[in-house]
Write a protein that holds these residues in place. Structure first.
Motif, PDB file in Angstrom:
ATOM      1  N   GLY A  98       0.826  -1.201   0.000  1.00 26.35           N
ATOM      2  CA  GLY A  98       0.000   0.000   0.000  1.00 26.35           C
ATOM      3  C   GLY A  98       0.859   1.248   0.000  1.00 26.35           C
ATOM      4  N   LYS A  99       0.195   2.404  -0.002  1.00 27.77           N
ATOM      5  CA  LYS A  99       0.915   3.678  -0.031  1.00 27.77           C
ATOM      6  C   LYS A  99       0.286   4.640   0.973  1.00 27.77           C
ATOM      7  N   VAL A 100       1.072   5.047   1.961  1.00 22.28           N
ATOM      8  CA  VAL A 100       0.623   6.047   2.929  1.00 22.28           C
ATOM      9  C   VAL A 100       0.683   7.398   2.242  1.00 22.28           C
ATOM     10  N   LEU A 101      -0.395   8.192   2.343  1.00 21.09           N
ATOM     11  CA  LEU A 101      -0.492   9.431   1.579  1.00 21.09           C
ATOM     12  C   LEU A 101       0.233  10.619   2.202  1.00 21.09           C
ATOM     13  N   ASP A 102       0.170  10.771   3.496  1.00 26.91           N
ATOM     14  CA  ASP A 102       0.773  11.911   4.177  1.00 26.91           C
ATOM     15  C   ASP A 102       1.187  11.489   5.576  1.00 26.91           C
ATOM     16  N   PRO A 103       1.934  12.346   6.282  1.00 27.04           N
ATOM     17  CA  PRO A 103       2.197  12.048   7.693  1.00 27.04           C
ATOM     18  C   PRO A 103       0.887  12.095   8.489  1.00 27.04           C
ATOM     19  N   PRO A 104       0.842  11.422   9.627  1.00 25.53           N
ATOM     20  CA  PRO A 104      -0.379  11.458  10.449  1.00 25.53           C
ATOM     21  C   PRO A 104      -0.709  12.887  10.894  1.00 25.53           C
ATOM     22  N   VAL A 105      -1.996  13.154  11.006  1.00 28.00           N
ATOM     23  CA  VAL A 105      -2.496  14.439  11.480  1.00 28.00           C
ATOM     24  C   VAL A 105      -3.041  14.216  12.881  1.00 28.00           C
ATOM     25  N   ASP A 106      -2.737  15.140  13.798  1.00 28.20           N
ATOM     26  CA  ASP A 106      -3.273  15.059  15.152  1.00 28.20           C
ATOM     27  C   ASP A 106      -4.592  15.815  15.183  1.00 28.20           C
ATOM     28  N   ILE A 107      -5.696  15.098  15.325  1.00 31.00           N
ATOM     29  CA  ILE A 107      -7.015  15.717  15.418  1.00 31.00           C
ATOM     30  C   ILE A 107      -7.274  15.982  16.899  1.00 31.00           C
ATOM     31  N   PRO A 108      -7.380  17.259  17.300  1.00 27.43           N
ATOM     32  CA  PRO A 108      -7.537  17.593  18.717  1.00 27.43           C
ATOM     33  C   PRO A 108      -8.708  16.855  19.364  1.00 27.43           C
ATOM     34  N   GLY A 109      -8.416  16.223  20.493  1.00 27.21           N
ATOM     35  CA  GLY A 109      -9.433  15.508  21.249  1.00 27.21           C
ATOM     36  C   GLY A 109      -9.845  14.169  20.655  1.00 27.21           C
ATOM     37  N   VAL A 110      -9.283  13.800  19.496  1.00 29.96           N
ATOM     38  CA  VAL A 110      -9.664  12.558  18.817  1.00 29.96           C
ATOM     39  C   VAL A 110      -8.495  11.585  18.759  1.00 29.96           C
ATOM     40  N   GLY A 111      -7.416  11.988  18.091  1.00 28.03           N
ATOM     41  CA  GLY A 111      -6.259  11.120  17.973  1.00 28.03           C
ATOM     42  C   GLY A 111      -5.488  11.353  16.691  1.00 28.03           C
ATOM     43  N   LEU A 112      -4.578  10.445  16.363  1.00 30.19           N
ATOM     44  CA  LEU A 112      -3.775  10.528  15.148  1.00 30.19           C
ATOM     45  C   LEU A 112      -4.508   9.856  13.988  1.00 30.19           C
ATOM     46  N   TYR A 113      -4.473  10.505  12.817  1.00 29.82           N
ATOM     47  CA  TYR A 113      -5.260  10.076  11.666  1.00 29.82           C
ATOM     48  C   TYR A 113      -4.371  10.131  10.429  1.00 29.82           C
ATOM     49  N   VAL A 114      -4.459   9.110   9.598  1.00 31.36           N
ATOM     50  CA  VAL A 114      -3.684   9.092   8.357  1.00 31.36           C
ATOM     51  C   VAL A 114      -4.467   8.349   7.268  1.00 31.36           C
TER      52      VAL A 114
END
Length: 131
Positions: A98-114
């Protein structure tokens, strides 16, 4: 290997107000428009949730609407898979083709998202929730 559950869905919208109205009127879903700091995302509640925001009924998930853009990968619904270690799973995605598109984003109050593409070109997302 642990089984990582699908915990959220996301659907693209050209007009998020129109889309929220449609799903509210047809299915009774509740929607909440977030502000610019959250990308004007619309949170969608499809089932009763507990005090932590997690669905009370097994198998039920909530979701959201994101802005459709010119990027073709933003034209399709997405599922979000919960993981306990996003960095480890990003490596696993790449090792499996697979291919990861971007670095993880920290969504405030939710968590890390990629976001990533699987081997078939499907856009999928992972979330390491903040516990």
């Amino acid at each position: 290997m642990n089984i990582n559950p699908v915990i959220h869905f996301e659907m693209p919208a050209e007009d998020k107000k129109r889309m929220a109205s449609f799903y509210t009127n047809v299915f009774g879903w509740k929607t909440q428009q977030l502000g610019e700091e959250m990308g004007n995302y619309v949170v969608v509640t499809t089932t009763e949730s507990n005090e932590r925001g997690r669905p009370k009924h097994p198998g039920a998930i909530n979701g959201g609407f994101f802005q459709k853009t010119a990027d073709k990968s933003s034209h399709h619904p997405v599922v979000v898979i919960q993981v306990d270690d996003i960095q480890e799973h990003m490596k696993n995605v790449q090792q499996a083709g697979g291919k990861v598109l971007d670095p993880p984003v920290d969504i405030p109050g939710v968590g890390l998202y990629v976001s990533f593409f699987d081997t078939e070109g499907n856009r999928v997302c992972m979330l390491q929730p903040r516990m």
